[in-house]
Design an enzyme around this catalytic site. Structure first.
Site, short mmCIF file in Angstrom:
data_model
loop_
_atom_site.label_atom_id
_atom_site.label_comp_id
_atom_site.label_asym_id
_atom_site.label_seq_id
_atom_site.Cartn_x
_atom_site.Cartn_y
_atom_site.Cartn_z
N CYS A 108 31.27 41.36 35.27
CA CYS A 108 31.70 41.37 33.91
C CYS A 108 32.59 40.71 33.17
CB CYS A 108 31.37 42.91 33.38
SG CYS A 108 33.19 43.81 34.03
N HIS A 133 35.45 47.87 32.83
CA HIS A 133 34.14 47.10 32.46
C HIS A 133 34.65 46.56 31.12
CE1 HIS A 133 30.14 45.69 32.18
NE2 HIS A 133 29.91 46.51 30.94
N ASP A 141 25.96 43.47 26.17
CA ASP A 141 26.69 43.45 27.45
C ASP A 141 25.64 42.86 28.62
OD1 ASP A 141 27.48 44.26 30.00
OD2 ASP A 141 27.78 46.34 29.61
#
Length: 290
Positions: A68, A107, A122
């Site tokens: 991420c 994250h 995302d």
């Protein structure tokens, strides 16, 4: 860094004159279908960085994937280059063994404002919990996508993202009781506030997730990519192809073990990933599930 190179990498062909929702959905889906969610560098003796130029060269020019802190950083850059108004956020991820959320924000993701309406983007949560298209940032609304039903809930300024999944169907009984199989139909993903973050806010996290022996990224080598019907993944020595079948209320998991001498071939054939250094697959017990 060149936006056209990024478009070529994700197979996006079309106009982006207007930073609208339709284009955002297309870009988001093309990214998750083209750039893997993976942590292989960690298990090749290399260090992951948050330098955007390095990330661009790796994910775009070297046609690799990332986690991420790489994928969503790159995606945020691309969106801003296209004229979108974005905000970088951080979230505490849900840890199944603890039945709770991480202490720190582990994250990174982005929200995008379009005509006064915020959307959560995302492109790097991976596996069965990966959203394919942006989610409208609204509390209590079921938002159905092929991977499942996603729902955001807000209470006192704290947002929680969760997913309602289908039952897993594993044709090969050898894998039916593997810890990689998540049989929980209601799965929390992460919790966040709307306080903006920058890449610098994640430098310590970037280091900790690579060096802490208890980090799931240290305990599992993984590479996954979304497909037109589900996703595929290589975790340690276990290769899985998952097909979403909402009409039957199940997700079908086809799984097999991969010998050491076939690992690199699987990465090349299934994920179009070619490594510069030798991979040492790892599959120790962790909270990671498909």
């Amino acid at each position: 860094m060149n936006l056209d190179e990024y478009f070529e990498r994700i197979g996006f062909h079309g106009s982006y004159d207007a930073p609208d929702l339709a284009t955002l959905k297309r870009i988001h889906k093309r990214h998750v279908m083209s750039i893997p969610f993976e942590n292989l560098d960690m298990h090749c003796g290399e260090t992951l960085t948050m330098d955007l130029q390095v990330i661009f060269d790796k994910l775009v020019r070297s046609r690799r994937g990332g986690w991420c802190l790489e994928n969503n950083l790159l995606f945020g850059w691309a969106l801003r280059e296209m004229g979108y108004t974005t905000t970088t956020l951080g979230s505490r991820v849900f840890l199944n063994p603890l039945k709770g959320y991480s202490d720190a924000e582990e994250h990174l993701f982005n929200t995008v404002d379009i005509d006064g309406v915020a959307h959560l983007t995302d492109v790097s949560y991976g596996l069965s919990l990966q959203i394919w298209e942006p989610l409208e940032l609204v509390s209590g609304k079921d938002q159905v996508q092929l991977p499942g039903t996603f729902r955001l809930e807000e209470q006192s300024g704290v947002w929680t993202l969760g997913k309602i999944a289908r039952k897993p169907k594993i044709p090969n009984p050898q894998f039916a009781n593997m810890s990689l199989i998540n049989k929980t139909e209601t799965q929390p993903l992460y919790r966040f506030t709307m306080d903006p973050r920058t890449a610098e806010d994640f430098l310590e996290t970037n280091h900790q997730l690579q060096t802490d022996p208890s980090s799931m990224f240290n305990r599992k080598s993984l590479c996954s990519l979304q497909t037109a019907t589900g996703f595929k993944a290589l975790i340690g020595w276990t290769y899985s192809e998952v097909t979403y079948k909402p009409e039957e209320g199940v997700d079908v998991f086809h799984m097999r073990k991969v010998p050491d001498d076939e690992i690199e071939q699987v990465l090349r054939d299934e994920f179009q990933v070619t490594l510069q250094n030798k991979l040492q697959p790892v599959s120790r017990k962790s909270c990671l599930t498909l």
